[in-house]
Design a protein around this motif. Structure first.
Motif, short mmCIF file in Angstrom:
data_model
loop_
_atom_site.label_atom_id
_atom_site.label_comp_id
_atom_site.label_asym_id
_atom_site.label_seq_id
_atom_site.Cartn_x
_atom_site.Cartn_y
_atom_site.Cartn_z
N ALA A 35 30.89 121.31 17.58
CA ALA A 35 32.17 120.64 17.81
C ALA A 35 32.75 120.95 19.18
N GLN A 36 32.42 122.12 19.71
CA GLN A 36 32.96 122.52 21.00
C GLN A 36 32.38 121.66 22.12
N ASN A 37 33.25 121.22 23.02
CA ASN A 37 32.85 120.37 24.16
C ASN A 37 32.20 119.06 23.71
N THR A 38 32.61 118.57 22.53
CA THR A 38 32.04 117.35 21.97
C THR A 38 33.14 116.32 21.75
N VAL A 53 28.26 110.04 19.86
CA VAL A 53 28.72 111.43 19.93
C VAL A 53 28.13 112.05 21.19
N THR A 54 28.97 112.65 22.01
CA THR A 54 28.51 113.21 23.28
C THR A 54 29.00 114.65 23.40
N THR A 55 28.10 115.54 23.78
CA THR A 55 28.45 116.95 23.93
C THR A 55 27.92 117.49 25.25
N VAL A 56 28.66 118.40 25.85
CA VAL A 56 28.23 119.06 27.08
C VAL A 56 27.84 120.48 26.74
N ALA A 57 26.56 120.77 26.86
CA ALA A 57 26.04 122.10 26.51
C ALA A 57 26.39 123.12 27.59
N ARG A 58 26.31 124.38 27.23
CA ARG A 58 26.63 125.46 28.18
C ARG A 58 25.64 125.49 29.34
N THR A 87 37.11 102.50 18.57
CA THR A 87 38.25 103.40 18.49
C THR A 87 38.46 104.07 19.84
N LYS A 88 39.52 104.83 19.95
CA LYS A 88 39.66 105.69 21.12
C LYS A 88 38.63 106.80 21.02
N VAL A 89 38.50 107.57 22.07
CA VAL A 89 37.57 108.71 22.07
C VAL A 89 38.29 109.93 21.49
N PHE A 90 37.68 110.50 20.46
CA PHE A 90 38.26 111.66 19.77
C PHE A 90 37.54 112.94 20.19
N ALA A 91 38.24 114.06 20.09
CA ALA A 91 37.62 115.37 20.33
C ALA A 91 36.93 115.85 19.07
N GLY A 92 35.84 116.59 19.23
CA GLY A 92 35.12 117.14 18.10
C GLY A 92 33.99 116.24 17.64
N VAL A 93 33.59 116.40 16.38
CA VAL A 93 32.51 115.60 15.81
C VAL A 93 33.08 114.70 14.71
N PRO A 94 32.39 113.61 14.35
CA PRO A 94 32.89 112.73 13.29
C PRO A 94 32.98 113.46 11.95
N GLU A 95 33.59 112.79 10.98
CA GLU A 95 33.74 113.34 9.64
C GLU A 95 32.39 113.75 9.07
N ASN A 96 32.38 114.77 8.25
CA ASN A 96 31.16 115.32 7.62
C ASN A 96 30.24 116.00 8.62
N GLY A 97 30.79 116.46 9.72
CA GLY A 97 30.02 117.31 10.62
C GLY A 97 29.12 116.62 11.61
N GLY A 98 29.19 115.32 11.72
CA GLY A 98 28.36 114.66 12.72
C GLY A 98 27.87 113.31 12.28
N VAL A 99 26.57 113.10 12.31
CA VAL A 99 25.99 111.79 12.09
C VAL A 99 24.94 111.87 10.99
N LEU A 100 24.83 110.80 10.20
CA LEU A 100 23.76 110.70 9.21
C LEU A 100 22.44 111.09 9.85
N CYS A 101 21.66 111.89 9.17
CA CYS A 101 20.36 112.42 9.62
C CYS A 101 20.49 113.63 10.53
N ALA A 102 21.68 113.90 11.03
CA ALA A 102 21.84 115.08 11.88
C ALA A 102 23.17 115.78 11.59
N PRO A 103 23.53 115.97 10.30
CA PRO A 103 24.81 116.59 10.01
C PRO A 103 24.84 118.04 10.45
N TYR A 104 25.94 118.41 11.08
CA TYR A 104 26.19 119.79 11.51
C TYR A 104 25.19 120.29 12.55
N LYS A 105 24.46 119.39 13.19
CA LYS A 105 23.54 119.81 14.25
C LYS A 105 24.24 119.84 15.61
N ILE A 106 25.26 119.01 15.77
CA ILE A 106 25.97 118.93 17.05
C ILE A 106 27.20 119.83 16.99
#
Length: 204
Positions: free
Chosen positions: A74-77, A93-98, A53-72
């Motif tokens: 959404a900001q800067n992701t 899923v790629t995120t830039v931390a502060r 797919t194209k690159v989307f802003a945020g995290v995938p559906e259900n808050g992230g990835v199987l085994c790590a839901p809501y750990k990543i």
């Protein structure tokens, strides 16, 4: 007066020219600051071609990835999903931390979630058989770590295998997941480690 106007116009034009040159000079740097993603062809080999797919802003559906839901966060992701015609799928899923310290903490959090995923899923889903395993560190940038999740549901007779990796380059953290029906012996572990190396090298 005409000479003054001419001199002013020349000065303004020169200033605009310098500003344009400065904008052109900084544009590549700004573009390079955005982490790059895997291409479809860089996923582990499959019997049918991968699509991305194209690159989307945020995290995938259900808050992230199987085994790590809501750990990543959404900001800067951003994320990209991958699929083949035979139900093999994946996501990056790629995120830039502060700060780099925040990135280190996020990697630790994700690694703990992946390591304990099997036992957690068994508690949440009685009857499900789920085993998580650690497959070592990949020596790329600040490091990447590979895990698997092998699940089987005896009631419906379906087994699935997922491979995960978490890698870091400075403040940037990336998580890659690959999955299909089957078990660990059917998983392209070596190829996935290569995909992980590519994913981290492409971040910056």
């Amino acid at each position: 007066m005409n000479k003054l106007r001419t001199a002013f116009a020349a000065t303004a034009a020169a200033a605009l020219g310098l500003a344009a040159l400065a904008a052109l000079a900084t544009a590549p740097a700004q573009a390079a600051a955005q982490p790059a993603f895997l291409a479809a062809s860089q996923m582990p080999p499959s019997s049918t071609p991968w699509t991305a797919t194209k690159v989307f802003a945020g995290v995938p559906e259900n808050g992230g990835v199987l085994c790590a839901p809501y750990k990543i966060p959404a900001q800067n992701t951003r994320y990209r999903e991958f699929n083949t015609e035979l139900d093999t799928n994946g996501v990056q899923v790629t995120t830039v931390a502060r700060t780099e310290a925040d990135a280190v903490r996020l990697v630790d959090t994700l690694r703990k979630s992946l390591a304990g995923c099997g036992s957690l899923l068994e508690k949440q889903n009685p009857g499900l058989k789920a085993v998580s395993a650690y497959h070592g560190k990949v020596n790329v940038e600040e490091g990447a770590w590979v895990y698997s999740l092998d699940t089987a549901d005896p009631q419906i007779g379906i087994s699935d295998i997922h491979l995960f990796s978490v890698g870091r380059d400075g403040r940037t953290v990336t998580l890659v997941r690959w999955g299909q029906m089957g078990d660990l012996k059917h998983a392209p572990l070596k190829a996935f480690q290569k995909t992980t190396t590519t994913a981290v090298n492409k971040l910056h």
